[in-house]
Design a protein around this motif. Sequence first.
Motif, short mmCIF file in Angstrom:
data_model
loop_
_atom_site.label_atom_id
_atom_site.label_comp_id
_atom_site.label_asym_id
_atom_site.label_seq_id
_atom_site.Cartn_x
_atom_site.Cartn_y
_atom_site.Cartn_z
N THR A 88 -91.35 -24.12 -51.79
CA THR A 88 -88.80 -23.69 -51.69
C THR A 88 -88.96 -25.08 -51.07
O THR A 88 -89.32 -25.23 -50.14
CB THR A 88 -88.92 -22.77 -50.84
OG1 THR A 88 -89.82 -21.48 -51.68
CG2 THR A 88 -87.44 -22.35 -50.74
N ASN B 292 -86.65 -27.46 -48.30
CA ASN B 292 -85.65 -27.00 -48.07
C ASN B 292 -85.44 -28.78 -47.36
O ASN B 292 -85.23 -29.49 -48.07
CB ASN B 292 -86.19 -26.80 -46.16
CG ASN B 292 -87.27 -27.23 -45.99
OD1 ASN B 292 -87.31 -28.89 -46.22
ND2 ASN B 292 -88.11 -26.99 -45.21
N ARG B 293 -83.83 -28.83 -46.42
CA ARG B 293 -82.90 -30.46 -46.14
C ARG B 293 -83.87 -31.09 -46.02
O ARG B 293 -83.75 -32.44 -46.39
CB ARG B 293 -82.19 -29.59 -45.24
CG ARG B 293 -80.84 -30.53 -44.91
CD ARG B 293 -79.70 -30.42 -44.45
NE ARG B 293 -79.07 -28.87 -45.51
CZ ARG B 293 -77.67 -29.19 -46.01
NH1 ARG B 293 -77.79 -30.69 -46.40
NH2 ARG B 293 -77.55 -28.47 -46.81
N ARG B 294 -85.35 -30.64 -45.18
CA ARG B 294 -86.21 -31.44 -44.35
C ARG B 294 -86.82 -31.98 -45.44
O ARG B 294 -87.61 -33.47 -45.32
CB ARG B 294 -87.15 -30.53 -43.45
CG ARG B 294 -87.58 -31.60 -42.59
CD ARG B 294 -87.74 -30.66 -40.89
NE ARG B 294 -89.06 -29.57 -42.02
CZ ARG B 294 -90.11 -29.91 -41.92
NH1 ARG B 294 -91.01 -31.09 -42.25
NH2 ARG B 294 -90.85 -28.89 -42.90
N HIS B 295 -87.24 -31.51 -46.66
CA HIS B 295 -87.97 -31.77 -47.70
C HIS B 295 -87.14 -32.70 -48.24
O HIS B 295 -87.90 -33.78 -48.59
CB HIS B 295 -88.45 -30.83 -48.79
CG HIS B 295 -90.08 -29.62 -48.12
ND1 HIS B 295 -89.32 -29.03 -48.60
CD2 HIS B 295 -90.58 -30.00 -47.56
CE1 HIS B 295 -90.27 -28.29 -47.93
NE2 HIS B 295 -91.04 -28.34 -47.75
#
Length: 343
Positions: free
Chosen positions: A21, A23-26
């Motif tokens: 999933t 996320n912004r960090r990815h």
Amino acid sequence: MVLGKSIYHSDGRILLAKGATLNRRHLQHLRELDIRFLYVDDGRYGEVVLDQAVADETRAQAVTEVRRAMDSVATGSGLPSNRIAQTIVGIIDELLSKQGSLISLTDIRAMRDYTFAHSAGVAVVSLTTGLQMGLERPQLVALGMGALLHDLGKSLVSPAILNKPDRLSALEFDALKRHAELGYRLLLGRTDLEPAAAVVAREHHERLNGTGYPQGLAGDDIHLFARIAAVADVFDAMSTDRVYRWRHLPHETSETLIGGSGILFAPMVVKAFCEAVAVYPVGTVVRLTNGLTGVVIRQNKAFPGRPVVRVRVTEDGRERLADLDLASRLTLFIAEVIVDQPV
Ligand SMILES: [Fe+2]
């Protein structure tokens, strides 16, 4: 957002696995690695199984062997020729098991140490094309070795030139061009490698009409394996995100190769490539000429440009999925490929 296809480190390891999933960090991390393209599984079209040319481990192994080979030039240790041969045989066996279906060449990878992953990519594309041309196994092994080591000479070119994001000066470009001859000299006369491998390193930048380098060879004077590696080299380079531009998609890259067929590239090689590689790989979102949008879910080997497309249709006020086989709906065409822009 769920990731639909794994993303690789430049050393071939998985950076972010399919099913993760996002996320912004990815996304921030991917952007830092200059990865600008990914597959997202949004569930809109049910289950779509993405295919790949060779398994993750096989590709990772190929990348590792290229890295070792290039390191061995720098350190003066021996080329890992046995492992290189094993790697090539592994790729051939996997591609053989997929004969009869179109090969998807859509891996997504980080671009640090571009040459390693690129070399593995060129080996896979060269072998896919060589298989389609009906080459025998010993020829395929020689072709694969040459393709995997085609840029070995780059280990003797200054990293400042190799990694320069801006346009090279004429002098720098001349220094870069020397990698073909340097690679040839590194591989020449080695009894543990196929002799053709050295020739591929020297001639993979030659062009059919004589406009290539280093020797300006033309036509059949260019070794067949080098004519194959040239097509594979251009395809893989164009299919990769670079600092200065987005990747081209397979239907765009195929157009470039077809446009150069008979001029820059050998027609028989381009033809075999186009017969073997999926123009619209599974997972590609397309708009059809009837206005419907859908996703490619299956290939038709006999019609590389006419896959099976899953669309959403509304009937009696209810939406359902329908699979349109373009091989049997000859009045229906793919009008365009849709790529969502990043947010
Ligand atoms: Fe090259």
